[in-house]
Design a protein around this motif. Structure first.
Motif, PDB file in Angstrom:
ATOM      1  N   CYS A 143       0.860  -1.180   0.000  1.00  0.00           N
ATOM      2  CA  CYS A 143       0.000   0.000   0.000  1.00  0.00           C
ATOM      3  C   CYS A 143       0.894   1.227   0.000  1.00  0.00           C
ATOM      4  O   CYS A 143       2.115   1.116   0.026  1.00  0.00           O
ATOM      5  CB  CYS A 143      -0.986  -0.008   1.179  1.00  0.00           C
ATOM      6  SG  CYS A 143      -0.254   0.454   2.768  1.00  0.00           S
ATOM      7  N   SER A 144       0.284   2.409   0.012  1.00  0.00           N
ATOM      8  CA  SER A 144       1.081   3.627  -0.148  1.00  0.00           C
ATOM      9  C   SER A 144       1.888   3.956   1.107  1.00  0.00           C
ATOM     10  O   SER A 144       2.736   4.825   1.091  1.00  0.00           O
ATOM     11  CB  SER A 144       0.176   4.810  -0.504  1.00  0.00           C
ATOM     12  OG  SER A 144      -0.643   5.158   0.601  1.00  0.00           O
ATOM     13  N   MET A 145       1.632   3.250   2.206  1.00  0.00           N
ATOM     14  CA  MET A 145       2.381   3.552   3.426  1.00  0.00           C
ATOM     15  C   MET A 145       3.862   3.241   3.237  1.00  0.00           C
ATOM     16  O   MET A 145       4.722   4.038   3.565  1.00  0.00           O
ATOM     17  CB  MET A 145       1.838   2.756   4.612  1.00  0.00           C
ATOM     18  CG  MET A 145       2.491   3.150   5.915  1.00  0.00           C
ATOM     19  SD  MET A 145       1.384   2.818   7.292  1.00  0.00           S
ATOM     20  CE  MET A 145       2.350   3.482   8.643  1.00  0.00           C
ATOM     21  N   CYS A 146       4.166   2.060   2.751  1.00  0.00           N
ATOM     22  CA  CYS A 146       5.564   1.665   2.580  1.00  0.00           C
ATOM     23  C   CYS A 146       5.989   1.684   1.118  1.00  0.00           C
ATOM     24  O   CYS A 146       7.184   1.741   0.823  1.00  0.00           O
ATOM     25  CB  CYS A 146       5.798   0.268   3.153  1.00  0.00           C
ATOM     26  SG  CYS A 146       5.357   0.124   4.897  1.00  0.00           S
ATOM     27  N   GLY A 147       5.026   1.603   0.204  1.00  0.00           N
ATOM     28  CA  GLY A 147       5.393   1.488  -1.203  1.00  0.00           C
ATOM     29  C   GLY A 147       5.888   0.082  -1.508  1.00  0.00           C
ATOM     30  O   GLY A 147       6.051  -0.734  -0.612  1.00  0.00           O
ATOM     31  N   PRO A 148       6.124  -0.224  -2.807  1.00  0.00           N
ATOM     32  CA  PRO A 148       6.426  -1.599  -3.210  1.00  0.00           C
ATOM     33  C   PRO A 148       7.764  -2.126  -2.688  1.00  0.00           C
ATOM     34  O   PRO A 148       7.871  -3.300  -2.346  1.00  0.00           O
ATOM     35  CB  PRO A 148       6.432  -1.524  -4.747  1.00  0.00           C
ATOM     36  CG  PRO A 148       6.590  -0.083  -5.080  1.00  0.00           C
ATOM     37  CD  PRO A 148       5.990   0.689  -3.960  1.00  0.00           C
ATOM     38  N   LYS A 149       8.774  -1.278  -2.596  1.00  0.00           N
ATOM     39  CA  LYS A 149      10.102  -1.781  -2.227  1.00  0.00           C
ATOM     40  C   LYS A 149      10.228  -2.065  -0.744  1.00  0.00           C
ATOM     41  O   LYS A 149      11.061  -2.847  -0.310  1.00  0.00           O
ATOM     42  CB  LYS A 149      11.192  -0.750  -2.607  1.00  0.00           C
ATOM     43  CG  LYS A 149      11.666  -0.858  -4.044  1.00  0.00           C
ATOM     44  CD  LYS A 149      13.001  -0.149  -4.258  1.00  0.00           C
ATOM     45  CE  LYS A 149      13.063   1.233  -3.635  1.00  0.00           C
ATOM     46  NZ  LYS A 149      14.222   2.020  -4.108  1.00  0.00           N
ATOM     47  N   PHE A 150       9.427  -1.367   0.065  1.00  0.00           N
ATOM     48  CA  PHE A 150       9.638  -1.434   1.507  1.00  0.00           C
ATOM     49  C   PHE A 150       8.549  -2.214   2.242  1.00  0.00           C
ATOM     50  O   PHE A 150       8.445  -2.131   3.453  1.00  0.00           O
ATOM     51  CB  PHE A 150       9.724  -0.018   2.089  1.00  0.00           C
ATOM     52  CG  PHE A 150      11.070   0.616   1.915  1.00  0.00           C
ATOM     53  CD1 PHE A 150      12.008   0.580   2.937  1.00  0.00           C
ATOM     54  CD2 PHE A 150      11.423   1.232   0.719  1.00  0.00           C
ATOM     55  CE1 PHE A 150      13.256   1.159   2.781  1.00  0.00           C
ATOM     56  CE2 PHE A 150      12.671   1.807   0.555  1.00  0.00           C
ATOM     57  CZ  PHE A 150      13.597   1.776   1.578  1.00  0.00           C
ATOM     58  N   CYS A 151       7.717  -2.933   1.514  1.00  0.00           N
ATOM     59  CA  CYS A 151       6.644  -3.650   2.194  1.00  0.00           C
ATOM     60  C   CYS A 151       7.218  -4.876   2.919  1.00  0.00           C
ATOM     61  O   CYS A 151       7.715  -5.805   2.287  1.00  0.00           O
ATOM     62  CB  CYS A 151       5.572  -4.086   1.212  1.00  0.00           C
ATOM     63  SG  CYS A 151       4.297  -5.053   2.045  1.00  0.00           S
ATOM     64  N   PRO A 152       7.158  -4.894   4.250  1.00  0.00           N
ATOM     65  CA  PRO A 152       7.768  -6.001   4.988  1.00  0.00           C
ATOM     66  C   PRO A 152       7.029  -7.316   4.765  1.00  0.00           C
ATOM     67  O   PRO A 152       7.639  -8.376   4.782  1.00  0.00           O
ATOM     68  CB  PRO A 152       7.670  -5.555   6.450  1.00  0.00           C
ATOM     69  CG  PRO A 152       6.551  -4.585   6.485  1.00  0.00           C
ATOM     70  CD  PRO A 152       6.539  -3.906   5.144  1.00  0.00           C
ATOM     71  N   MET A 153       5.713  -7.243   4.555  1.00  0.00           N
ATOM     72  CA  MET A 153       4.973  -8.488   4.336  1.00  0.00           C
ATOM     73  C   MET A 153       5.404  -9.136   3.025  1.00  0.00           C
ATOM     74  O   MET A 153       5.478 -10.352   2.911  1.00  0.00           O
ATOM     75  CB  MET A 153       3.476  -8.208   4.348  1.00  0.00           C
ATOM     76  CG  MET A 153       2.975  -7.843   5.735  1.00  0.00           C
ATOM     77  SD  MET A 153       1.210  -8.098   5.899  1.00  0.00           S
ATOM     78  CE  MET A 153       0.959  -7.756   7.631  1.00  0.00           C
ATOM     79  N   LYS A 154       5.681  -8.298   2.039  1.00  0.00           N
ATOM     80  CA  LYS A 154       6.170  -8.828   0.769  1.00  0.00           C
ATOM     81  C   LYS A 154       7.501  -9.545   0.996  1.00  0.00           C
ATOM     82  O   LYS A 154       7.724 -10.659   0.514  1.00  0.00           O
ATOM     83  CB  LYS A 154       6.337  -7.661  -0.214  1.00  0.00           C
ATOM     84  CG  LYS A 154       6.249  -8.071  -1.657  1.00  0.00           C
ATOM     85  CD  LYS A 154       6.313  -6.830  -2.543  1.00  0.00           C
ATOM     86  CE  LYS A 154       6.829  -7.195  -3.919  1.00  0.00           C
ATOM     87  NZ  LYS A 154       7.391  -6.036  -4.610  1.00  0.00           N
TER      88      LYS A 154
END
Lengths: 538, 538
Positions: free
Chosen positions: B519-530
């Motif tokens: 989501c826009s909180m972390c953006g694609p590079k920083f998503c910890p769940m990813k």
């Protein structure tokens, strides 16, 4: 570089700016709330001035649009003794004296003013509460810092910072996160969010930028912030590593750490407690690792089968931290992201390691906070504080919430304020706010306002629970104003004066309503407070 | 008279209307949430349907603008045995069976569905949680009613009511107040607020009208409400007495009580526990008496030096209550309106009297709830529940908050949700919501929405703390959806689906974002769940 922030009267908190002199001779800003007299029909009499901490650095004090110059305090050279080293040597630093003056805000001049004529009614009510209250002194702050139960995050390189003390014996502090993500377009917007957070009473701000212009954003925040600024240096490290967690390295991290410390960052989240054996413990989790820094380090460790380089190089981190008096906020990379994972083996294994790192930092005179969760069911909240106190030697605890349910999306400032009030009541020193956008998107300025209000309430409720000197006076003055229908005084003492006034005026606008002995909730005939006044008249 | 409410798709909760059959053969409405499949990249597989209570009575189910006809259930004639009398006689009433089916909502078909193919992953996770869970039956509900630990407020005269059970062994209920004041102009607006409250999950509504058209407003609410309706009959009594508390009398009150019971009110706040000697105990208070009904009665008693006529005529009140199976909600006229007054002698003296009245009502087969505060500092919250349980024989406790600070004006839904979550976690059966307008003015429909969201969160957190069967399943399904970036499922399971969706789409609109793994909180590079998903892939 100086800051380029402009005064904004919309972000002016209640009352007027007022300075007290610290023991070290510095001017310490407070907000002074002047309360109106009790109306004659309620017996008349005066009401005391009430003082609150002012964290705005003067934004809102000047005329609209004027550039605000923050006071730049004299700071020791890098390499000087840290606050902790000084405390242990028995030295009361100007920062300790400054922080003591701030902690006394609610007591400022209060007892003395109660002896003035016209204040008899208030004196009879509130004087008994003040009898056993001992104000803070620089020396008493020093003792808590020396015992490592409190920290004063103030890097030698950050002259703009107005020192504050964080620890469970002091008022509960609230941190506001700001910062860009790749999905945000205008990094200058983060400056506006910082101003909003300060106007709503943020005691520290963290710049968690991960988007474009990381350095520019941080420099803007540092030069514009009168409160301690925190960062998570792994974010810039990942950026310098081209966005690939596998390209992270100690060398890049060390350069970022050094650069950020030199720029003036006061405290940094360091994910050194997440060890290689802990990663396996997250395999059975429902939501894995939800800390961004923790996620990166786990990915790196798992890919290379190597131990966390922050743990391996922790002594070098301490060298840099000691040099700049950088406070370490030992990060909980394994905090739970769901009730299912709350208080699990992974989370508590890391907490034990944070305890070990805390002791190593103590041996090097480095100040430390310990970070906590996360998502925790209500009955498990207090255990986090108890374990932290035992395993981490009573170091200041700094939590995100905890959120007491996973289904609050859109209202997670409330889900988190419930857990935050509970854990701070049990001794947590600082709460990281959560905004309504949590789990959904990047917060905007209005989300900052909502999040700050929820967390100022949680922190204040906890201060009352912990018996923080003077905290409950504000509630009593509020209730006195409420019982006497002094509407403007109620607005001034509320957690968000502009909001309280707007809500009142929405249904009863105009000057007359500011003196009316009722509001639109009950109307004039049904106001119980009005009836109560008539009870004992005869 | 039938209701004139129209379907409003804006007020449609998540999922679709679904009926289960009660043991007595009645259709009981639930909401059925269909969850989407787990994406192949996360291992694939199906996810179970999840059911929640549906209190909307069908508003939002039909097409826009259509008139909604509530189901009118068969009810016994006035004078029949009350739920309590039936329970004591060992009879399981249709209402008990209905309420049992509702309490089982979260468990509906859940364990069975987990044995279906494609649900292995979910089964492995959640089946262990279901092993010791015992679903409610009519007989088990009967036993709690017979023990007077639970009530089913359903007047014989209110055919529209869909029965629900209130007690600490059952899911925490939330009441929403609506009603006019002299300052509100359009009484029909209260109907809209009731619809808003139902859409957000109100388990009961109280019509607290004190303005014009008291009877018309109540009739509109009664004929339009599928949930139990409560009132404070002293308000209409004061109106009939010309607005003068000194003109109140037992005779007027009795007529009001009889009229309202005949009209179908399910439960009424009765301020019979506030005795003449208690009034003196409020003299030293900071905010006196803040209950409207309590304030009127105190004024009347003090002026005439006579005992409370509600106490004097309590047996006659019981006659009427028993005749209509009207549940008495014994009011706390002396609840504290400020932290200063919290848990004081006046408040607890009245609570002891409520215990005596509760026993007298029990002897007459009348169902009783006990009302609680108010403003209480956090450390004093639990004591209210403990005292209530001891002095009032474990009767269902029904509190307003409590608010854990006095300075939250503008955000008092949060101040109250903190105390509400804590006290419900300790066993309080029903929470009266507080809106952001508390202390400032009459709430509007948006305030109802905000207040309901805060209190649904507080009640749910308490259900988890109390181990209410199935409650935490919703959190686990939410967290699974979150970890798999199933955004529409997250919205459906959230406390306010429309709000969650709107917040998400504000920064990442469009169909693609509904499937994005960030989501826009972390953006694609920083998503910890990813990142977490990549951890154990090898």
């Amino acid at each position: 570089m100086h800051n380029h922030f402009h005064s904004n009267p919309d972000l002016r908190p209640a009352g007027e700016r007022f300075f007290v002199r610290s023991e070290a001779g510095e001017d310490v800003p407070l907000r002074r709330i002047r309360l109106s007299d009790t109306p004659e029909c309620f017996g008349g009499g005066r009401n005391p001035d009430f003082f609150m901490t002012d964290v705005t650095g003067g934004y809102g004090a000047a005329d609209a649009g004027e550039t605000v110059e923050l006071v730049r305090r004299e700071r020791p050279e890098p390499g000087s003794p840290t606050q902790l080293a000084a405390a242990r040597a028995g030295v009361v630093t100007p920062e300790m004296a400054y922080a003591a003056a701030r902690e006394n805000a609610n007591l400022e001049g209060f007892a003395a003013s109660l002896s003035e004529p016209g204040l008899e009614r208030v004196r009879d009510r509130l004087m008994p509460l003040l009898e056993r209250v001992e104000p803070w002194t620089g020396e008493r702050v020093r003792a808590r810092v020396a015992a490592r139960q409190a920290v004063i995050p103030a890097a030698f390189t950050h002259p703009e910072v107005e020192p504050t003390v964080i620890g469970r014996h002091f008022a509960t502090k609230v941190n506001a996160n700001v910062g860009t993500s790749a999905s945000s377009s205008d990094w200058r917007e983060e400056g506006r969010k910082m101003q909003e957070a300060l106007a709503r009473g943020a005691d520290t701000v963290m710049d968690l930028s991960t988007g474009r212009c990381i350095r520019e954003t941080r420099e803007m925040i540092l030069r514009g912030s009168p409160v301690p600024v925190g960062t998570v240096p792994l974010y810039e490290t990942l950026e310098r590593a081209g966005g690939d967690p596998l390209a992270l390295s100690w060398e890049i991290f060390r350069d970022v750490l050094e650069d950020q410390a030199r720029a003036g960052v006061d405290y940094m989240t360091i994910h050194a407690g997440l060890l290689l054996p802990h990663v396996e413990l997250t395999r059975s989790r429902l939501t894995g690792i939800v800390s961004r820094g923790g996620g990166m380090m786990a990915r790196w460790m798992k890919a290379f089968g190597r131990e966390n380089f922050l743990y391996e190089h922790f002594d070098e981190i301490l060298d840099i931290a000691a040099h700049y008096d950088l406070t370490l906020s030992l990060g909980d990379g394994l905090r739970s992201g769901s009730l299912y994972d709350g208080n699990d083996a992974a989370q508590f294994a890391e907490l034990r390691t944070l305890g070990e790192l805390n002791r190593r930092a103590g041996a090097r005179d480095v100040q430390v906070m310990i970070e906590g969760p996360g998502h925790i069911p209500m009955p498990g909240v207090e255990l986090n504080q108890l374990n932290e106190r035992e395993w981490c030697d009573d170091a200041p605890f700094y939590t995100l919430g905890p959120l007491v349910s996973d289904v609050g999306a859109g209202y997670d400032h409330i889900t988190a304020a419930i857990g935050g009030a509970m854990i701070a009541g049990a001794g947590t020193a600082m709460l990281c706010y959560v905004t309504p956008k949590e789990h959904l998107g990047l917060p905007d300025a209005n989300d900052v306002r909502e999040g700050m209000a929820a967390f100022r309430i949680a922190a204040h409720a906890a201060d009352i629970a912990r018996g923080v000197p003077g905290a409950i006076l504000r509630d009593h003055l509020m209730s006195m104003a409420r019982f006497e229908f002094r509407w403007p005084d109620q607005f001034a003492l509320a957690v968000d004066p502009a909001r309280a006034r707007a809500f009142h005026d929405e249904t009863l606008p105009g000057a007359a309503a500011q003196k009316a002995h009722f509001c639109s909730m009950c109307g004039p005939k049904f106001c119980p407070m009005k009836l109560a006044h008539e009870l004992f008249k005869d």
